[in-house]
Design a protein around this motif. Sequence first.
Motif, PDB file in Angstrom:
ATOM      1  N   LEU B 255       0.847  -1.195   0.000  1.00  0.00           N
ATOM      2  CA  LEU B 255       0.000   0.000   0.000  1.00  0.00           C
ATOM      3  C   LEU B 255       0.882   1.246   0.000  1.00  0.00           C
ATOM      4  CD1 LEU B 255      -1.323  -2.361   1.952  1.00  0.00           C
ATOM      5  CD2 LEU B 255      -3.136  -0.678   2.171  1.00  0.00           C
ATOM      6  N   HIS B 256       0.766   2.068  -1.066  1.00  0.00           N
ATOM      7  CA  HIS B 256       1.532   3.315  -1.126  1.00  0.00           C
ATOM      8  C   HIS B 256       1.082   4.228   0.004  1.00  0.00           C
ATOM      9  CE1 HIS B 256       3.439   2.689  -5.068  1.00  0.00           C
ATOM     10  NE2 HIS B 256       2.305   2.141  -5.462  1.00  0.00           N
ATOM     11  N   ILE B 257       2.015   4.641   0.846  1.00  0.00           N
ATOM     12  CA  ILE B 257       1.664   5.591   1.904  1.00  0.00           C
ATOM     13  C   ILE B 257       2.025   6.981   1.401  1.00  0.00           C
ATOM     14  CG2 ILE B 257       3.830   4.997   3.161  1.00  0.00           C
ATOM     15  CD1 ILE B 257       2.206   5.845   5.745  1.00  0.00           C
ATOM     16  N   PRO B 310      10.977   0.332  -6.243  1.00  0.00           N
ATOM     17  CA  PRO B 310      10.052   1.163  -7.014  1.00  0.00           C
ATOM     18  C   PRO B 310       8.861   0.337  -7.511  1.00  0.00           C
ATOM     19  CG  PRO B 310      12.296   1.312  -7.887  1.00  0.00           C
ATOM     20  CD  PRO B 310      12.311   0.233  -6.861  1.00  0.00           C
ATOM     21  N   CYS B 311       7.734   1.011  -7.699  1.00  0.00           N
ATOM     22  CA  CYS B 311       6.525   0.318  -8.144  1.00  0.00           C
ATOM     23  C   CYS B 311       6.282   0.647  -9.610  1.00  0.00           C
ATOM     24  CB  CYS B 311       5.335   0.760  -7.306  1.00  0.00           C
ATOM     25  SG  CYS B 311       3.828  -0.159  -7.663  1.00  0.00           S
ATOM     26  N   ARG B 312       5.743  -0.309 -10.335  1.00  0.00           N
ATOM     27  CA  ARG B 312       5.581  -0.075 -11.774  1.00  0.00           C
ATOM     28  C   ARG B 312       4.464   0.916 -12.092  1.00  0.00           C
ATOM     29  NH1 ARG B 312       1.799  -4.144 -14.366  1.00  0.00           N
ATOM     30  NH2 ARG B 312       1.188  -5.479 -12.664  1.00  0.00           N
ATOM     31  N   CYS B 313       3.665   1.296 -11.083  1.00  0.00           N
ATOM     32  CA  CYS B 313       2.619   2.295 -11.346  1.00  0.00           C
ATOM     33  C   CYS B 313       3.222   3.690 -11.501  1.00  0.00           C
ATOM     34  CB  CYS B 313       1.590   2.294 -10.224  1.00  0.00           C
ATOM     35  SG  CYS B 313       2.209   2.982  -8.675  1.00  0.00           S
ATOM     36  N   GLY B 314       4.499   3.841 -11.109  1.00  0.00           N
ATOM     37  CA  GLY B 314       5.166   5.128 -11.287  1.00  0.00           C
ATOM     38  C   GLY B 314       5.155   6.000 -10.034  1.00  0.00           C
TER      39      GLY B 314
HETATM   40 ZN   LIG Z   1       2.087   1.178  -7.274  1.00  0.00          ZN
END
Ligand SMILES: [Zn+2]
Lengths: 143, 433
Positions: B255-257, B310-314
Amino acid sequence: MKVQQISIFIENIPGRLAEATKVLGDAGVNIRALSLADTSDFGVLRLIVDKNDLAKQVLAEHDFTVSKTDVVAVEVPDRPAGLADILQELDAAGITVEYLYAFVERLGDNAVIIFRFDNVDGAVKTLRDKGIKILPGESVYNL
Amino acid sequence: MLWNEEFETLPREALESLQLKRLQHTLERVYATVPFYRQAFQKAGTTPDQIKTLADLQRIPFTLKQDMRDNYPYGLFAVPLERIVRIHASSGTTGKPTVVGYTRRDIEIWSELMARSFGAAGVGRGDVIHNAYGYGLFTGGLGAHYGAEKLGAAVIPMSGGNSKKQIMIMQDFGSTVLTCTPSYSLYLAEIAAEQDIDIKSFPLRVGILGAEPWSESIRGEIEEKLNIKAIDIYGLSEILGPGVAIECIEEQHGLHIWEDHFIAEIINPDTGEVLPPGEQGELVITTITKEGIPMIRYRTRDITRLIVEPCRCGRTHRRLERMSGRSDDMLIIRGVNVFPSQIESVLMSIEGVEPHYQLIVDREENLDTLEVQVEVNEGIFSDAIKPLQDLAARIRKEIKELLGITCKVRLVEPKTITRSEGKAKRVIDNRSK
Ligand SMILES: [Zn+2]
């Protein structure tokens, strides 16, 4: 030639057993035969009734876990070793009996016994080959 | 969808320098306006001007839920009441609730973070959001509601309860997004099934589910039964409410905080020591933009770890791994740490078993006992006794293998286990009685 049996999971034996039978009675379902297998924690109530679908429906509405199983109703001659002979035939044919229980009503002089087999079709064939009388569902539900 | 592309993809360096600037400002403000914080900093021998880097935050003492209770109701507010426009409170199960106040700007930021969260879940304008979080003192309902309006989606303020009506509205209004607790989403599926309504054929696309711990296996069940993507959202009223962190629909993992508004640390819950990134421990959050009631190093009691890759959603904001339980929920049984989620994972690994269970902890002759009650559904029910006994024995054995403790497994009838329309009650601990 199979007979449908309804099984009910019963957690709290005394109270829920009474409740299950009351639910069926109120819905006008007649119980033809029954057996209760229990452990210290729970039990399984097995029933042969006259109205299978109605029974399953009203039990589910009252939050009982219900399953249907095919069993075989066998007419057992009223003579010494009547049941023993049948069991011997099945054993010789390698058919396992999971459990069995008797009908309250008799058919003439003979007893009616419900058999639960691991291999229902094989059992039916063996019984037929040996000339043992199997009762069809319709005649059992309204015995 | 990126709601606020600039901030959601801010390079790490810029993000961290923004964090430091906002942290310093927040510390100065609480030191000047909240006696509790001034005393706590003084007792720890530190002042806000000593905080020169983000790592210096470790010099500041923790804030506990008990501190909020001790300062009930408004003692931790950093602004006069004239600037507060909303007050929420937690459902304190024991004693006084914890109270939080929001300024107009706090509400705006909360709405923005909820809008970002919806965006991360792939929700936007044109969506119909069926909001079944409770409206009231609980932050869930209004938090999701304001975020949905900010986003420009159509929000249906359902609140909780009256499940048959919920299903009717969802079907008739063509809801595309469901916001509620994970257990309530399953409850709705169950109620629909009882009425022979095919909830899978609804236009529902996404569920944004939170406010209670849940597992990957429950996600699978929800996605299957409702035919939706189930997204985990995290929040707590002490920090903000829903919208503190959320999974992105691209990864559905971690979960991106929102780090331009919060600083997350992971600590060892026993020693309070800060753990290196990637290690599992208790989540500690500091709010760095909140005006009404800033929280400094608040111990959430939630157990997680930080995913720094890093997350691939950017998005550049780091991710919290799905909460694996609360340090409060952690049961100590015969000296062994047990999370209800661990028992759940054992149950879900067995074909046909549904995650409807309850743990009963008791003490007999000075020895802790654990009873795991599992509901018998049609999938595992058999007319013979042996398979049921084998199933109970298998569950018992697998729990023993995973946790090293012996328990009793009791098979119970469906719905014996209290399933409230909100949070599922998983544990009954009779030892304290
Ligand atoms: Zn993401």
